[in-house]
Design a protein around this motif. Structure first.
Motif, PDB file in Angstrom:
ATOM      1  N   ALA A 129      43.064  -9.952   8.497  1.00  0.00           N
ATOM      2  CA  ALA A 129      44.432 -10.428   8.702  1.00  0.00           C
ATOM      3  C   ALA A 129      44.642 -11.114  10.051  1.00  0.00           C
ATOM      4  CB  ALA A 129      45.410  -9.259   8.548  1.00  0.00           C
ATOM      5  N   TYR A 130      44.097 -10.543  11.118  1.00  0.00           N
ATOM      6  CA  TYR A 130      44.353 -11.080  12.457  1.00  0.00           C
ATOM      7  C   TYR A 130      43.613 -12.391  12.737  1.00  0.00           C
ATOM      8  CZ  TYR A 130      46.358  -6.468  12.844  1.00  0.00           C
ATOM      9  OH  TYR A 130      47.108  -5.348  12.613  1.00  0.00           O
ATOM     10  N   MET A 132      42.742 -14.459  10.500  1.00  0.00           N
ATOM     11  CA  MET A 132      43.365 -15.435   9.614  1.00  0.00           C
ATOM     12  C   MET A 132      44.682 -15.928  10.190  1.00  0.00           C
ATOM     13  SD  MET A 132      44.267 -15.208   5.552  1.00  0.00           S
ATOM     14  CE  MET A 132      42.520 -15.228   5.157  1.00  0.00           C
ATOM     15  N   LEU A 133      45.471 -15.024  10.758  1.00  0.00           N
ATOM     16  CA  LEU A 133      46.720 -15.425  11.408  1.00  0.00           C
ATOM     17  C   LEU A 133      46.429 -16.333  12.589  1.00  0.00           C
ATOM     18  CD1 LEU A 133      49.746 -15.322  11.962  1.00  0.00           C
ATOM     19  CD2 LEU A 133      49.409 -13.100  13.082  1.00  0.00           C
ATOM     20  N   ALA A 134      45.337 -16.069  13.299  1.00  0.00           N
ATOM     21  CA  ALA A 134      44.972 -16.887  14.450  1.00  0.00           C
ATOM     22  C   ALA A 134      44.525 -18.286  14.044  1.00  0.00           C
ATOM     23  CB  ALA A 134      43.850 -16.206  15.242  1.00  0.00           C
ATOM     24  N   THR A 135      44.127 -18.452  12.780  1.00  0.00           N
ATOM     25  CA  THR A 135      43.564 -19.725  12.328  1.00  0.00           C
ATOM     26  C   THR A 135      44.486 -20.503  11.408  1.00  0.00           C
ATOM     27  OG1 THR A 135      41.377 -18.680  12.430  1.00  0.00           O
ATOM     28  CG2 THR A 135      41.511 -20.781  11.289  1.00  0.00           C
ATOM     29  N   PHE A 136      45.209 -19.793  10.533  1.00  0.00           N
ATOM     30  CA  PHE A 136      46.041 -20.456   9.539  1.00  0.00           C
ATOM     31  C   PHE A 136      47.515 -20.132   9.744  1.00  0.00           C
ATOM     32  CE2 PHE A 136      41.879 -19.838   7.530  1.00  0.00           C
ATOM     33  CZ  PHE A 136      41.593 -21.138   7.136  1.00  0.00           C
ATOM     34  N   ASP A 137      48.351 -21.103   9.475  1.00  0.00           N
ATOM     35  CA  ASP A 137      49.794 -20.940   9.651  1.00  0.00           C
ATOM     36  C   ASP A 137      50.425 -20.507   8.331  1.00  0.00           C
ATOM     37  OD1 ASP A 137      52.211 -20.912  10.881  1.00  0.00           O
ATOM     38  OD2 ASP A 137      52.515 -23.072  10.864  1.00  0.00           O
ATOM     39  N   PHE A 138      50.156 -19.268   7.921  1.00  0.00           N
ATOM     40  CA  PHE A 138      50.654 -18.732   6.663  1.00  0.00           C
ATOM     41  C   PHE A 138      51.750 -17.700   6.929  1.00  0.00           C
ATOM     42  CE2 PHE A 138      46.167 -19.320   4.711  1.00  0.00           C
ATOM     43  CZ  PHE A 138      46.463 -20.647   4.421  1.00  0.00           C
ATOM     44  N   PRO A 139      52.675 -17.523   5.965  1.00  0.00           N
ATOM     45  CA  PRO A 139      53.633 -16.414   6.076  1.00  0.00           C
ATOM     46  C   PRO A 139      52.920 -15.080   5.906  1.00  0.00           C
ATOM     47  CG  PRO A 139      53.876 -17.547   3.963  1.00  0.00           C
ATOM     48  CD  PRO A 139      52.947 -18.373   4.786  1.00  0.00           C
ATOM     49  N   LYS A 141      53.220 -12.478   3.886  1.00  0.00           N
ATOM     50  CA  LYS A 141      52.802 -12.075   2.542  1.00  0.00           C
ATOM     51  C   LYS A 141      51.502 -12.768   2.137  1.00  0.00           C
ATOM     52  CE  LYS A 141      54.355 -11.788  -2.259  1.00  0.00           C
ATOM     53  NZ  LYS A 141      55.468 -12.078  -3.203  1.00  0.00           N
ATOM     54  N   LYS A 142      51.413 -14.070   2.401  1.00  0.00           N
ATOM     55  CA  LYS A 142      50.210 -14.824   2.045  1.00  0.00           C
ATOM     56  C   LYS A 142      49.032 -14.410   2.913  1.00  0.00           C
ATOM     57  CE  LYS A 142      48.610 -19.488   0.994  1.00  0.00           C
ATOM     58  NZ  LYS A 142      48.970 -20.926   0.936  1.00  0.00           N
ATOM     59  N   LEU A 143      49.282 -14.095   4.168  1.00  0.00           N
ATOM     60  CA  LEU A 143      48.221 -13.636   5.054  1.00  0.00           C
ATOM     61  C   LEU A 143      47.594 -12.340   4.538  1.00  0.00           C
ATOM     62  CD1 LEU A 143      49.833 -14.311   8.543  1.00  0.00           C
ATOM     63  CD2 LEU A 143      47.675 -15.291   7.749  1.00  0.00           C
ATOM     64  N   VAL A 144      48.456 -11.406   4.151  1.00  0.00           N
ATOM     65  CA  VAL A 144      47.965 -10.112   3.660  1.00  0.00           C
ATOM     66  C   VAL A 144      47.223 -10.296   2.341  1.00  0.00           C
ATOM     67  CG1 VAL A 144      48.650  -7.830   2.849  1.00  0.00           C
ATOM     68  CG2 VAL A 144      49.773  -8.823   4.852  1.00  0.00           C
ATOM     69  N   THR A 145      47.806 -11.094   1.439  1.00  0.00           N
ATOM     70  CA  THR A 145      47.183 -11.322   0.129  1.00  0.00           C
ATOM     71  C   THR A 145      45.824 -12.003   0.278  1.00  0.00           C
ATOM     72  OG1 THR A 145      49.365 -11.540  -0.921  1.00  0.00           O
ATOM     73  CG2 THR A 145      47.460 -12.401  -2.127  1.00  0.00           C
ATOM     74  N   ASN A 146      45.771 -13.073   1.056  1.00  0.00           N
ATOM     75  CA  ASN A 146      44.513 -13.791   1.250  1.00  0.00           C
ATOM     76  C   ASN A 146      43.474 -12.952   1.985  1.00  0.00           C
ATOM     77  OD1 ASN A 146      45.731 -15.911  -0.012  1.00  0.00           O
ATOM     78  ND2 ASN A 146      45.664 -17.315   1.702  1.00  0.00           N
ATOM     79  N   SER A 147      43.936 -12.120   2.904  1.00  0.00           N
ATOM     80  CA  SER A 147      43.010 -11.242   3.627  1.00  0.00           C
ATOM     81  C   SER A 147      42.339 -10.269   2.669  1.00  0.00           C
ATOM     82  CB  SER A 147      43.754 -10.477   4.721  1.00  0.00           C
ATOM     83  OG  SER A 147      44.259 -11.346   5.703  1.00  0.00           O
TER      84      SER A 147
END
Length: 228
Positions: A129-130, A132-139, A141-147
Motif C-alpha cells: 500500500a505505501y 503504491m501510494l508513493a508511486t501512483f495517484d490513486f484514491p 479504496k483503489k490503493l487498498v484493492t490494488n495492493s
C-alpha cells in the motif's frame, strides 16, 4: 584500480544511497513517534527509495517532507485501516489459538488456519500500500484493492519482500536500539522488488521504438509520472 576512488563509481553511488537511507530512517522514526503519522512517514520513505532505484531521488530532507505533507491524508487513512484490521484479525487469531489449545479438534484447526491466512493477507496488503501510494495517484479504496491484488498476484516477489522484513525484524530483536536502521534498509531493498512489480503493470506506448536503454528510461519516467 583508480576507478575505485572515482566518486561516480557504482560502489560509491550505492554507499551514498545507504547513507541517505540511514538519515531517512532517523527522519522516519521522528515523524512516526505520534503513531498516527506512521502511514504518511512510511509513504514518504518509500517515495524517496522508489526514486533511488532509478537514480531519480532528490535531496533527503526536501524530498521527504514534501512527500510527507502531500500524502499525509491518504497515508494516515491507509495506516488506520491497516492498524484496525491487524488488531481485529490479530484478536481473532489469538481467540482461535486459545480455542485450538482448549479443544484440539478439526474445526478449531480450520478456524485457526482461516484467521492466520486473513491476518497474513492484511499484512501483505499493507506491504504494497505505501510504495503504491508513493508511486501512483490513486484514491484510498483503489490503493487498498490494488495492493491486495498485487500482493497475491505476485506471490513469489511478495514472499521475498516478506523475507527481507523478516530478516530486519530478527536483526531488530538483537539490536533493538537501532531497529529503525534495519527498517530503513528493508524499505530500501524491498523498493527494488516493488519497482519491478509496478514496472510490469506499466504498459509501454505503442509508438515507442527507442533503444532498450532509452525504453527503460522512458518507461521508468512513465511509471513515476503516475504520481502527480
Amino acid at each position: 584500480m583508480s576507478g575505485i576512488f572515482n566518486p561516480e563509481n557504482k560502489f560509491w553511488d550505492f554507499i551514498g544511497k545507504l547513507a541517505d537511507v540511514t538519515f531517512m530512517s532517523m527522519l522516519w522514526l521522528i515523524t512516526s513517534l505520534p503513531i498516527v503519522t506512521a502511514g504518511a512517514a512510511t509513504t514518504a520513505f518509500y517515495d524517496f527509495t522508489m526514486h533511488q532505484v532509478n537514480d531519480r531521488e532528490g535531496t533527503v530532507w526536501r524530498s521527504y517532507f514534501r512527500s510527507f505533507r502531500k500524502n499525509f491524508r491518504r497515508g494516515t487513512a491507509i495506516w488506520l485501516i491497516e492498524l484496525a484490521a491487524v488488531v481485529f484479525f490479530g484478536f481473532d487469531f489469538w481467540a482461535a489459538w486459545k480455542y485450538f489449545v482448549a479443544t484440539g479438534g478439526v474445526w478449531s484447526i480450520v478456524v485457526l488456519g482461516m484467521t492466520a491466512c486473513a491476518l497474513i493477507l492484511v499484512l501483505l496488503t499493507g506491504f504494497y500500500a505505501y510504495p503504491m501510494l508513493a508511486t501512483f495517484d490513486f484514491p484510498v479504496k483503489k490503493l487498498v484493492t490494488n495492493s491486495f491484488i498485487m500482493a497475491v498476484g505476485n506471490l513469489p516477489t511478495t514472499l521475498v519482500i516478506l523475507l527481507i522484513f523478516g530478516i530486519a525484524a530478527v536483526a531488530s530483536y538483537y539490536l533493538s536500539g537501532i531497529f529503525f536502521i534495519f527498517f530503513g534498509l528493508a524499505v530500501f531493498f524491498s523498493s527494488y522488488f516493488f519497482f519491478a512489480v509496478f514496472w510490469r503493470y506499466t504498459e509501454k506506448d505503442e509508438d515507442e521504438e527507442d533503444s532498450e536503454e532509452d525504453l527503460a528510461s522512458a518507461r521508468a519516467k512513465k511509471l513515476f509520472s503516475k504520481k502527480k
